[in-house]
Design an enzyme around this catalytic site. Structure first.
Site, PDB file in Angstrom:
ATOM      1  N   HIS A 181      27.408  31.597  63.819  1.00 22.10           N
ATOM      2  CA  HIS A 181      26.861  32.872  64.314  1.00 22.10           C
ATOM      3  C   HIS A 181      26.040  33.563  63.222  1.00 22.10           C
ATOM      4  O   HIS A 181      24.895  33.956  63.451  1.00 22.10           O
ATOM      5  CB  HIS A 181      28.030  33.761  64.764  1.00 22.10           C
ATOM      6  CG  HIS A 181      27.631  35.081  65.316  1.00 22.10           C
ATOM      7  ND1 HIS A 181      27.696  35.376  66.656  1.00 22.10           N
ATOM      8  CD2 HIS A 181      27.165  36.212  64.708  1.00 22.10           C
ATOM      9  CE1 HIS A 181      27.285  36.625  66.850  1.00 22.10           C
ATOM     10  NE2 HIS A 181      26.962  37.153  65.682  1.00 22.10           N
ATOM     11  N   GLU A 182      26.608  33.681  62.040  1.00 20.07           N
ATOM     12  CA  GLU A 182      25.923  34.396  60.954  1.00 20.07           C
ATOM     13  C   GLU A 182      24.709  33.624  60.441  1.00 20.07           C
ATOM     14  O   GLU A 182      23.708  34.228  60.048  1.00 20.07           O
ATOM     15  CB  GLU A 182      26.894  34.714  59.818  1.00 20.07           C
ATOM     16  CG  GLU A 182      28.107  35.543  60.233  1.00 20.07           C
ATOM     17  CD  GLU A 182      27.790  36.814  61.010  1.00 20.07           C
ATOM     18  OE1 GLU A 182      26.698  37.381  60.838  1.00 20.07           O
ATOM     19  OE2 GLU A 182      28.652  37.256  61.803  1.00 20.07           O
TER      20      GLU A 182
ATOM     21  N   HIS B 160      21.799  34.465  62.540  1.00 19.84           N
ATOM     22  CA  HIS B 160      21.184  35.711  62.060  1.00 19.84           C
ATOM     23  C   HIS B 160      20.306  35.440  60.837  1.00 19.84           C
ATOM     24  O   HIS B 160      19.200  35.982  60.724  1.00 19.84           O
ATOM     25  CB  HIS B 160      22.242  36.748  61.694  1.00 19.84           C
ATOM     26  CG  HIS B 160      22.964  37.335  62.852  1.00 19.84           C
ATOM     27  ND1 HIS B 160      22.347  37.689  64.033  1.00 19.84           N
ATOM     28  CD2 HIS B 160      24.281  37.641  63.010  1.00 19.84           C
ATOM     29  CE1 HIS B 160      23.239  38.186  64.862  1.00 19.84           C
ATOM     30  NE2 HIS B 160      24.424  38.172  64.271  1.00 19.84           N
TER      31      HIS B 160
END
Length: 176
Positions: free
Chosen positions: A77-78, A81
């Site tokens: 997820h990160e 980003h």
């Protein structure tokens, strides 16, 4: 998880987990190579597993991480980003639409909304379950933006960007 265990798992995941390896390679191809100093293991006061800090990297909250699967999903997820930040040199994380778009993409592509994760969270709906999860999780994250007034504003902004950002699966060919 102890800080030492978190560090050890991070090293192993970075070498062996296909999604994480793919995203690390995608970041390098996009001109934003990542090394070990990009990741920081720390104790966090907030009830989060980790987070992305623009121009700094990914924080892993060892005191909130309890297992490897959660850590793999959080890193994926990160790193999405981080990929968004890399490919948009003018990314403004305080801009609610830009932030919401990255949250939609990260929730969609990271495994956050895999049906098994949803089942453990107590969500059992099958019809459009993945899209509902992506919306819900993007709204929660967008609501934490300091410029977001409340959950209703987060919901409105996520709705505005959802269709376009949900379709954007880069660097993947499709939703993994």
């Amino acid at each position: 998880m102890t800080p030492e265990k978190c560090e050890s798992e991070l090293d192993d995941i970075s070498r062996k987990t296909p999604m994480v390896r793919f995203l690390l390679e995608a970041l390098e191809k996009a001109g934003c190579p990542v090394n070990r100093s990009f990741f920081e293991v720390q104790r966090c006061n907030a009830a989060v597993l980790g987070g992305f800090r623009p121009d700094e990297g990914v924080v892993l909250c060892h005191n909130n991480l309890t297992n490897r699967t959660d850590m793999e999903n959080m890193l994926t997820h990160e790193l999405i980003h981080a990929y968004d930040h890399c490919r948009n040199k003018n990314m403004d994380w305080l801009d609610l639409k830009q932030h919401a778009c990255s949250e939609v993409r990260a929730s969609n592509l990271s495994g956050d909304c895999h049906w098994v994760n949803e089942m453990f969270r107590g969500y059992f709906g099958v019809e459009n379950g993945h899209q509902k999860c992506v919306r819900r999780r993007a709204e929660l994250s967008t609501a934490m933006n300091p410029r977001c007034r409340d959950r209703d504003e987060a919901k409105r902004v996520v709705n505005e960007v959802f269709e376009q950002c949900f379709k954007d699966t880069r660097p993947f060919d499709d939703i993994p």
